[in-house]
Design a protein around this motif. Structure first.
Motif, mmCIF file in Angstrom:
data_model
loop_
_atom_site.group_PDB
_atom_site.id
_atom_site.type_symbol
_atom_site.label_atom_id
_atom_site.label_comp_id
_atom_site.label_asym_id
_atom_site.label_seq_id
_atom_site.Cartn_x
_atom_site.Cartn_y
_atom_site.Cartn_z
ATOM 1 N N UNK A 559 0.874 -1.351 0.004
ATOM 2 C CA UNK A 559 0.339 -0.131 0.114
ATOM 3 C C UNK A 559 1.096 0.742 0.068
ATOM 4 N N UNK A 560 0.364 2.610 0.187
ATOM 5 C CA UNK A 560 0.978 3.714 -0.053
ATOM 6 C C UNK A 560 0.620 4.573 1.686
ATOM 7 N N UNK A 737 3.164 1.760 -12.961
ATOM 8 C CA UNK A 737 3.031 1.901 -11.504
ATOM 9 C C UNK A 737 4.254 1.414 -11.030
ATOM 10 N N UNK A 738 5.027 1.781 -9.748
ATOM 11 C CA UNK A 738 6.458 1.136 -8.767
ATOM 12 C C UNK A 738 6.231 0.524 -7.638
ATOM 13 N N UNK A 739 6.657 -0.537 -7.547
ATOM 14 C CA UNK A 739 6.109 -1.496 -6.539
ATOM 15 C C UNK A 739 7.690 -1.416 -5.807
ATOM 16 N N UNK A 740 8.403 -1.311 -4.722
ATOM 17 C CA UNK A 740 9.078 -1.679 -3.703
ATOM 18 C C UNK A 740 9.634 -2.748 -3.057
ATOM 19 N N UNK A 741 10.283 -3.442 -2.972
ATOM 20 C CA UNK A 741 10.265 -4.890 -2.162
ATOM 21 C C UNK A 741 10.604 -4.701 -0.974
ATOM 22 N N UNK A 757 7.259 5.352 -5.024
ATOM 23 C CA UNK A 757 6.819 4.661 -5.333
ATOM 24 C C UNK A 757 5.107 4.815 -5.377
ATOM 25 N N UNK A 758 4.453 3.627 -5.615
ATOM 26 C CA UNK A 758 3.045 3.091 -5.494
ATOM 27 C C UNK A 758 2.692 2.377 -4.394
#
Length: 769
Positions: A559-560, A737-741, A757-758
């Motif tokens: 999420x964000x 969209x950007x996902x971070x690990x 990040x999204x």
């Protein structure tokens, strides 16, 4: 609904039913662990128990519980490296995480129809706490106050001070509770209330059962006792009775109608008196009575005619009709009963007789109505239990396996294969007769599907369970001269496993028999592989996991905090190995690729993702599920057709699914990958590219494939150079969209990536990997 999905739903229902027991067991273990000398071995056992709950919750789509359980799991892993008892703060942190799990269980059970109750006082007079393991903890979970006693005299003294809602007694005390019963009767009369009494017994002695009956016992439970069922009965007895009985009085004489209604009202019933029989049908729709008290002779329409018409209405076919008339002719009374009447009372009638008759008829009708919605647990043809009942009992046994003094076992029996579409009914009947001859009264045999039967046993030692299998095999060998009846055996043996794992193990052992001349086989963890899990053994274990459907499923929340993205989760596979270690999602997919099992593993993941999406949509929620798949499934072309069939069968589109592939693997055939992604989008499925680096080549691949998401590679997360800003800009220009690990230390991620990040991993409860 397909057979496989139906089995999965039944297993899930059984799992949910016994969740309070699982949480109570974890809570008890944590309390013992933090209040005594630090025991790493006990910590490891507790962690195994939590890992099992995490994986099973994920498998059944209970996302929030899986998340909460995983938070506790990570916290326990962090404590594994310590040699001293946790500090007060650490103990409280663990308790907070367990409380979060309790809260999720309450929500789950509330949605599934299991109610929560409060303010109940329970007295427990017991000599053996092993009769119902975890009972006190589970009653506390239901917000009951539980007082334990070791002698009837102590209970008698407490009863004089305050009455409990329910008294639970060990059957060994039955001969000694004469004075206690007398005091209970005095106090119940004084307080105008009723105390429910439950007796727990290890003996099947008829004299003891009669003694319990004469002592006013409301419910009698024989060991082995399903603790959850016992708790449900306690809550039922302790709860206020249902709404007042609603009685429709149909009597053309106003004085007679008023007389009957007044008697019933004084006993606490709600009444509606109708003196015009032509208005009865309208009154039924408006008043919805529990029972109709009907006069026989009335103008315009008599009681027999009205009852005939009432029975034509499906909504009132089960509503009891009791005739109240001065008619003394037996033949005419029988005629009134033959058209649908349930009882005939003659005027004049004593008030107590009228009240008792109506009470008994209403209660019986409610029991019958309940049975309509909850069918018998036995099959009327074979006498075997149904599958759902078997799963519920099996889940109860596996939940309490570590507290039990006996060993649970499952025998899995496959019926001979036939060219016919159905099993010979005579063969099945003979088979069941042999089963009933060999099994004991408490054993549970159920038909799992058309070709298999499972039997749940509880015995003091595994050799007793094996002996039952051998005796049954010897009985069945002459049943048919065509084929054998292979019997697979799986044991709890104090291992921490779910009901589905146990029955899958038994089925796997049964399947292996077909490759040999044996008739029975005991499942051993890691059969076909070495006891110590080596790299060489992993492919075989993975094949067994596919065959037995024994993967665990984890949900990692994404999420964000500052962006309005819908709920999103990464689905992660996990497999418990024979040595107690866990095989992670990355290792599983790698081995699956190497062994040509990628399609089977991917299908397992997608099936469970679809089940989760279905359930969330029934709750009115839309979520996104990121499912990492092996890129080889694209090049093999083995997934698209199967996926279309799955969506068509469920009458749904893939909206909410995000399939994730490693970007480096796609370079083998970018054109085919692009074509595959177009087919996925036609089904409503989006695409994510994982291990996405900051190179120009990665940006070119992204522009070519037009993926909706990229999952950033770990090595570049700390890069805060201006070049990274350019990469981020190009990603967003592509509409991606950007996902971070997930990172152990989120603060190590550069501010540029965090702001861009999204979706980022959401930490639940405590820091975790």
């Amino acid at each position: 609904m397909p057979e496989k999905q139906e089995k999965e739903r039944e297993l899930k229902a059984a799992f949910i039913q016994h969740l309070p027991e699982r949480i109570a067991s974890i809570n008890s273990d944590w309390a013992k662990l933090t209040s005594a000398d630090w025991d790493k071995q006990q910590l490891a056992k507790l962690n195994q128990k939590v890992q099992g709950l995490t994986g099973a919750s994920g498998r059944y789509g209970l996302i929030n519980l899986s998340e909460s359980s995983f938070s506790l799991e990570v916290y326990l892993n962090a404590l594994a490296g310590t040699d001293s008892t946790p500090t007060l703060d650490q103990s409280e942190t663990g308790q907070t995480l367990i409380s979060a799990m309790k809260h999720e269980v309450e929500l789950i059970r509330s949605k599934s129809g299991a109610e929560q109750h409060s303010d109940k006082l329970i007295y427990l007079l017991h000599a053996n706490s092993d009769l119902a393991p975890g009972l006190a903890d589970m009653l506390h979970e239901q917000e009951c106050t539980v007082l334990s006693f070791n002698h009837p005299d102590d209970v008698e003294g407490e009863v004089q001070r305050r009455l409990p809602n329910v008294l639970i007694i060990d059957a060994t005390f039955l001969p000694k509770i004469g004075l206690l019963n007398r005091e209970l009767a005095i106090q119940q009369e004084h307080h105008k209330t009723q105390v429910g009494i439950i007796c727990l017994s290890q003996s099947r002695d008829l004299e003891q059962r009669l003694l319990a009956l004469r002592s006013g016992v409301d419910a009698y439970y024989l060991a082995p006792i399903n603790t959850q069922e016992l708790v449900d009965k306690v809550i039922e007895l302790a709860s206020p009775k249902r709404d007042r009985y609603r009685i429709l009085v149909v009597e053309d004489d106003p004085s007679q109608a008023e007389f009957a209604a007044s008697i019933l009202q004084k006993s606490g019933m709600k009444t509606l008196a109708i003196t015009d029989p032509m208005k009865v049908i309208d009154a039924l729709d408006e008043f919805r009575p529990d029972l109709i008290l009907m006069d026989l002779y009335m103008p315009n329409a008599n009681g027999i005619e009205l009852t005939t018409i009432i029975r034509e209405h499906p909504a009132f076919i089960m509503t009891p009709v009791v005739f109240l008339s001065g008619e003394q002719d037996t033949d005419k009374q029988l005629h009134a009963l033959s058209v649908g009447g349930d009882d005939f009372l003659s005027k004049p009638i004593r008030p107590r007789h009228l009240i008792n008759t109506i009470t008994n008829r209403v209660e019986r009708a409610r029991i019958l109505e309940k049975k309509r919605h909850y069918p018998s647990s036995r099959d009327p043809v074979t006498g075997l239990y149904n599958r759902r009942y078997f799963y519920e009992k099996l889940d109860a046994i596996t939940t309490n396996s570590q507290q039990s003094a006996v060993i649970g076992g499952v025998l899995y029996l496959t019926l001979p294969e036939s060219n016919e579409s159905t099993i010979d009914s005579r063969l099945l009947s003979n088979l069941c007769n042999h089963l009933f001859d060999v099994l004991e009264e408490q054993d549970i045999a159920a038909r799992i599907d058309d070709n298999s039967i499972a039997i749940l046993l509880l015995r003091p030692h595994q050799k007793n369970i094996i002996a039952v299998a051998e005796k049954l095999a010897a009985r069945l060998i002459n049943l048919t001269d065509k084929q054998q009846f292979p019997i697979g055996i799986a044991l709890t043996d104090n291992e921490i496993m779910s009901a589905s794992e146990l029955i899958e193990n038994a089925a796997a052992a049964c399947a292996e028999i077909k490759q040999s001349s044996n008739t029975i086989k005991l499942y051993q963890e890691g059969d076909g592989a070495s006891g110590h899990t080596t790299q060489h053994a992993l492919p075989l274990l993975l094949k067994q996991a596919i065959q037995k459907d024994s993967f665990q499923l984890l949900f990692r929340t994404l999420g964000h905090p500052h962006k309005a993205e819908p709920e999103a989760y990464e689905l992660k596979l996990r497999l418990r190995l024979p040595d107690g270690k866990q095989l992670g999602s990355t290792e599983i997919l790698s081995i699956a690729n190497e062994e040509g099992l990628a399609a089977e593993v991917s299908q397992w993941l997608i099936e469970h993702a679809l089940l989760t999406l279905e359930e969330k949509r029934t709750e009115g929620k839309q979520i996104k599920l990121i499912v990492e798949l092996a890129s080889s499934t694209i090049f093999q072309g083995s997934l698209t057709g199967w996926l279309k069939d799955q969506l068509r069968a469920r009458q749904m589109v893939g909206f909410g699914l995000i399939f994730e592939y490693r970007i480096a693997d796609l370079s083998a055939n970018l054109k085919l990958s692009k074509q595959h992604f177009a087919e996925l989008r036609d089904m409503g499925i989006q695409v994510s590219l994982s291990r996405f680096g900051a190179s120009a080549a990665a940006i070119k691949v992204l522009h070519y494939l037009h993926a909706e998401y990229v999952h950033i590679a770990g090595p570049i997360l700390e890069d805060d150079s201006k070049a990274i800003e350019g990469v981020i800009e190009q990603i967003h220009q592509n509409g991606t969209k950007i996902i971070l690990p997930a990172r152990q230390n989120p603060e190590s991620i550069s501010p540029r990536w965090r702001e861009a990040a999204d979706l980022i991993p959401i930490i639940s409860g405590t820091t975790r990997h």
